[in-house]
Write a protein that holds these residues in place. Structure first.
Motif, PDB file in Angstrom:
ATOM      1  N   LYS A   1       0.808  -1.351   0.142  1.00  7.52           N
ATOM      2  CA  LYS A   1      -0.532   0.021   0.261  1.00  7.52           C
ATOM      3  C   LYS A   1       0.583   1.433  -0.020  1.00  7.52           C
ATOM      4  N   SER A   2       2.356   1.391   0.895  1.00 10.21           N
ATOM      5  CA  SER A   2       2.868   2.478   0.723  1.00 10.21           C
ATOM      6  C   SER A   2       3.050   2.079  -0.119  1.00 10.21           C
ATOM      7  N   ILE A   3       4.037   1.405  -1.456  1.00  6.86           N
ATOM      8  CA  ILE A   3       4.427   1.116  -2.760  1.00  6.86           C
ATOM      9  C   ILE A   3       3.132   2.479  -3.830  1.00  6.86           C
ATOM     10  N   MET A   4       2.536   1.957  -3.469  1.00  4.58           N
ATOM     11  CA  MET A   4       1.188   2.441  -4.104  1.00  4.58           C
ATOM     12  C   MET A   4       0.979   3.993  -4.510  1.00  4.58           C
ATOM     13  N   LEU A   5       0.790   3.843  -2.951  1.00  2.40           N
ATOM     14  CA  LEU A   5       0.970   5.436  -2.178  1.00  2.40           C
ATOM     15  C   LEU A   5       1.751   6.478  -3.250  1.00  2.40           C
ATOM     16  N   ASN A   6       3.475   6.035  -3.144  1.00  4.12           N
ATOM     17  CA  ASN A   6       4.639   7.121  -3.525  1.00  4.12           C
ATOM     18  C   ASN A   6       4.318   6.826  -4.864  1.00  4.12           C
TER      19      ASN A   6
ATOM     20  N   ARG B   1       1.679  11.796  -9.678  1.00  2.00           N
ATOM     21  CA  ARG B   1       0.624  13.521  -9.258  1.00  2.00           C
ATOM     22  C   ARG B   1       1.895  14.418  -9.438  1.00  2.00           C
ATOM     23  N   THR B   2       2.840  14.949  -8.803  1.00  2.00           N
ATOM     24  CA  THR B   2       3.839  15.300  -8.826  1.00  2.00           C
ATOM     25  C   THR B   2       3.407  15.911 -10.574  1.00  2.00           C
TER      26      THR B   2
ATOM     27  N   GLU C   1       1.798  20.598 -15.788  1.00  2.00           N
ATOM     28  CA  GLU C   1       0.240  21.932 -15.942  1.00  2.00           C
ATOM     29  C   GLU C   1      -1.026  20.816 -16.609  1.00  2.00           C
ATOM     30  N   ARG C   2      -0.984  19.488 -16.256  1.00  2.00           N
ATOM     31  CA  ARG C   2      -1.895  18.382 -16.595  1.00  2.00           C
ATOM     32  C   ARG C   2      -3.102  18.480 -15.223  1.00  2.00           C
ATOM     33  N   PRO C   3      -4.437  18.063 -15.723  1.00  4.44           N
ATOM     34  CA  PRO C   3      -5.500  17.691 -14.419  1.00  4.44           C
ATOM     35  C   PRO C   3      -4.483  16.338 -13.487  1.00  4.44           C
TER      36      PRO C   3
ATOM     37  N   PRO D   1      -8.602  12.818 -11.778  1.00  5.33           N
ATOM     38  CA  PRO D   1      -7.969  11.146 -11.321  1.00  5.33           C
ATOM     39  C   PRO D   1      -7.217  10.928 -10.407  1.00  5.33           C
ATOM     40  N   VAL D   2      -5.649  11.454 -10.329  1.00  4.22           N
ATOM     41  CA  VAL D   2      -5.207  10.176  -9.788  1.00  4.22           C
ATOM     42  C   VAL D   2      -4.682  10.696  -8.307  1.00  4.22           C
TER      43      VAL D   2
END
Length: 65
Positions: free
Chosen positions: A15-20, A26-27, A33-35, A38-39
């Motif tokens: 779960k930690s790997i997926m969130l990272n 997202r970064t 400069e994309r939306p 969804p992420v």
């Protein structure tokens, strides 16, 4: 028609790997400069997913028949 759903079994480490990984994605999207909507929604779903105890059967793939 009903929407297909998928259930994943993750331990704390997975779960930690997926969130990272999602945070890294997202970064990159912010940098380009994309939306990020969804992420962002997926990060919230993963972080708030309920936990459930499951039994894991031992692997029998290496036993002789």
């Amino acid at each position: 028609m009903k929407e297909e759903r998928y259930h994943l079994a993750l331990d704390k480490y997975d779960k930690s790997i997926m969130l990272n990984a999602l945070n890294t994605l997202r970064t990159e999207q912010v940098r380009e400069e994309r939306p990020t909507d969804p992420v962002d929604e997926l990060i919230i779903k993963v972080s708030k997913a309920p936990t459930r105890k499951v039994k894991v059967a031992p692997c029998k793939c290496h036993e002789e028949r």
